[in-house]
Scaffold this motif. Structure first.
Motif, PDB file in Angstrom:
ATOM      1  N   MET A 352       0.825  -1.210   0.000  1.00 36.39           N
ATOM      2  CA  MET A 352       0.000   0.000   0.000  1.00 36.39           C
ATOM      3  C   MET A 352       0.861   1.264   0.000  1.00 36.39           C
ATOM      4  O   MET A 352       0.575   2.219  -0.722  1.00 36.39           O
ATOM      5  CB  MET A 352      -0.934  -0.009   1.211  1.00 36.39           C
ATOM      6  CG  MET A 352      -1.996  -1.105   1.163  1.00 36.39           C
ATOM      7  SD  MET A 352      -2.981  -1.214   2.684  1.00 36.39           S
ATOM      8  CE  MET A 352      -3.807   0.374   2.651  1.00 36.39           C
ATOM      9  N   VAL A 353       1.928   1.263   0.813  1.00 33.31           N
ATOM     10  CA  VAL A 353       2.804   2.441   0.869  1.00 33.31           C
ATOM     11  C   VAL A 353       3.499   2.654  -0.465  1.00 33.31           C
ATOM     12  O   VAL A 353       3.580   3.788  -0.978  1.00 33.31           O
ATOM     13  CB  VAL A 353       3.848   2.266   2.001  1.00 33.31           C
ATOM     14  CG1 VAL A 353       4.929   3.339   1.904  1.00 33.31           C
ATOM     15  CG2 VAL A 353       3.164   2.335   3.361  1.00 33.31           C
ATOM     16  N   ILE A 354       4.017   1.578  -1.054  1.00 35.08           N
ATOM     17  CA  ILE A 354       4.714   1.688  -2.346  1.00 35.08           C
ATOM     18  C   ILE A 354       3.762   2.203  -3.421  1.00 35.08           C
ATOM     19  O   ILE A 354       4.110   3.094  -4.211  1.00 35.08           O
ATOM     20  CB  ILE A 354       5.297   0.321  -2.748  1.00 35.08           C
ATOM     21  CG1 ILE A 354       6.432  -0.068  -1.801  1.00 35.08           C
ATOM     22  CG2 ILE A 354       5.817   0.351  -4.190  1.00 35.08           C
ATOM     23  CD1 ILE A 354       6.879  -1.501  -1.935  1.00 35.08           C
ATOM     24  N   GLY A 355       2.546   1.646  -3.478  1.00 37.62           N
ATOM     25  CA  GLY A 355       1.572   2.101  -4.472  1.00 37.62           C
ATOM     26  C   GLY A 355       1.203   3.564  -4.283  1.00 37.62           C
ATOM     27  O   GLY A 355       1.139   4.327  -5.260  1.00 37.62           O
ATOM     28  N   ALA A 356       0.993   3.983  -3.029  1.00 37.98           N
ATOM     29  CA  ALA A 356       0.615   5.374  -2.750  1.00 37.98           C
ATOM     30  C   ALA A 356       1.734   6.334  -3.120  1.00 37.98           C
ATOM     31  O   ALA A 356       1.500   7.377  -3.742  1.00 37.98           O
ATOM     32  CB  ALA A 356       0.254   5.523  -1.271  1.00 37.98           C
ATOM     33  N   VAL A 357       2.975   5.993  -2.759  1.00 35.17           N
ATOM     34  CA  VAL A 357       4.117   6.867  -3.078  1.00 35.17           C
ATOM     35  C   VAL A 357       4.296   6.988  -4.578  1.00 35.17           C
ATOM     36  O   VAL A 357       4.562   8.077  -5.114  1.00 35.17           O
ATOM     37  CB  VAL A 357       5.401   6.324  -2.413  1.00 35.17           C
ATOM     38  CG1 VAL A 357       6.628   7.083  -2.923  1.00 35.17           C
ATOM     39  CG2 VAL A 357       5.315   6.440  -0.905  1.00 35.17           C
ATOM     40  N   SER A 358       4.142   5.873  -5.295  1.00 30.36           N
ATOM     41  CA  SER A 358       4.284   5.897  -6.752  1.00 30.36           C
ATOM     42  C   SER A 358       3.226   6.797  -7.394  1.00 30.36           C
ATOM     43  O   SER A 358       3.539   7.588  -8.301  1.00 30.36           O
ATOM     44  CB  SER A 358       4.174   4.470  -7.301  1.00 30.36           C
ATOM     45  OG  SER A 358       4.203   4.472  -8.706  1.00 30.36           O
TER      46      SER A 358
END
Length: 385
Positions: A352-358
């Motif tokens: 979730m964090v990786i997707g949001a940051v991207s």
């Protein structure tokens, strides 16, 4: 899109592997060490049965086992090794540790009171050159006074088992003997060094230790695995955070490509933008067009990366062996590394964090080109058309 997808997938796979390594190492350490342990302030505990019965009443405590911890020196032939001696009750020890599941030879239950048997770590046995059934000498640091002076205390033990838990610290420096034999050798009478506890949830160890401190006598010292191995796991967490930042740069580079792509599109579509403006399109409408275009690149790339990264992280135990067979290589050789396979543990929070940051980086990358498009002057853009 492919650039963003590659960066997102790489982040997910690397963090999953690091989570897997952390979980594997934690399991191996806690297979030998205790989740929590109770000891006396002078490292001796009398009437341990009473303390154990009180500790086991805590709802989070699954099992308890007494132990004696002392230093010693093992001698066999011409080889000498300093070791940590742990006196145990085999029937209790199996409830709080996994050493019995990692025996290479013999069994933990071969330790019997009065028979002076000993179980060694695999690296320790190799360094001493000793095998099952052979006898070695244990030298205790406590000396005994004789007319000839102070002499070290010696006792012959027979090797009844060899274990390998996969942590060099334990495989090379730990030896197990029966608790009654340890009490005789170290002159502890009926005392022990402390009690080892196994908990339902190992992550609640600090909380349980604090609650047990309030329940039990004030002259007891209670510690947990997070204190004993704090630096080790803190180092792994720092490494994971640094890897996240480094690999995030891949996503940042891909997001920067959105900037260059949209700037080129804006330059190429100057005349079209000018015509739209003359037909009544507002600067905000023009800006929205390019924001949507750039955001679409980011969303599709992120979704591709999430799908590919999650799929690879969940099947890394199949993919890595296939690559090793294809190229005839081995990433983690068994004769060098204790962990010979790449472990993977996918955590939904990381995804979730990786997707949001991207997505945020992709959206930010669209702002400057879109703003530049909205500032196009129709007269200037159509002057040379």
């Amino acid at each position: 899109m492919l650039g963003i997808a590659l960066g997102v997938a790489a982040l997910i796979v690397v963090l999953s592997v690091m989570n897997g390594f952390q979980e594997e190492l934690r399991a191996r350490i806690l297979g030998v060490a205790a989740h929590a342990q109770i000891s006396g302030l002078d490292n001796t505990l009398s009437n341990w049965q009473s303390v154990e019965s009180q500790a086991i009443k805590h709802p989070e405590v699954v099992a308890a086992a007494p132990y004696i911890m002392a230093q010693g020196m093992l001698s066999f032939d011409q080889n000498v090794q300093g070791v940590i001696i742990r006196g145990i009750l085999p029937e209790y020890e199996d409830k709080v540790a996994d050493i019995g599941q990692h025996m290479k030879a013999g069994k933990l239950t071969n330790l019997r009171a009065g028979e002076f048997g000993i179980v060694l770590g695999s690296e320790l046995a190799r360094a001493l050159g000793v095998g099952i059934g052979e006898k070695l000498v244990l030298i205790a640091p406590q000396g005994q006074v004789t007319p000839a002076g102070i002499l070290p205390r010696l006792k012959q033990f027979r090797v009844v088992g060899i274990f390998e838990v996969g942590m060099y610290e334990y495989d090379n420096g730990l030896a197990l003997i029966d608790m009654a034999d340890a009490q005789k050798l170290y002159r502890m009478e009926d005392k022990v060094s402390g009690i080892r506890l196994k908990l339902k949830d190992l992550y609640k160890a600090p909380q349980v230790a604090q609650e047990l401190s309030a329940m039990l006598s004030s002259d007891l010292y209670i510690s947990d695995w997070t204190r004993q191995h704090a630096n080790f796991f803190r180092a792994i967490q720092i490494e994971k955070n640094v890897m996240f930042i480094i690999l995030l740069l891949i996503v940042a580079v891909a997001a920067f490509n959105i900037v260059s792509t949209l700037v080129m599109v804006v330059t190429d579509k100057q005349a079209d933008i000018a015509i739209l403006r003359t037909l009544g399109a507002s600067p905000g409408s023009i800006m929205k067009i390019f924001i949507v275009q750039g955001a679409l690149i980011g969303v599709i790339g992120t979704m591709m990366g999430l799908l590919g990264g999650v799929t690879l992280a969940m099947n890394i135990d199949v993919v890595v062996p296939a690559i090793e067979r294809l190229f005839g290589i081995h990433f983690l050789a068994k004769d060098i590394y204790y962990i010979s396979e790449l472990p993977s543990k996918l955590e939904i929070n990381d995804v979730m964090v990786i997707g949001a940051v991207s997505l945020v980086l992709s959206l930010l990358a669209t702002l400057y080109p879109s703003w530049r498009a909205s500032k196009t002057n129709p007269a200037e853009a159509l002057r040379y058309e």
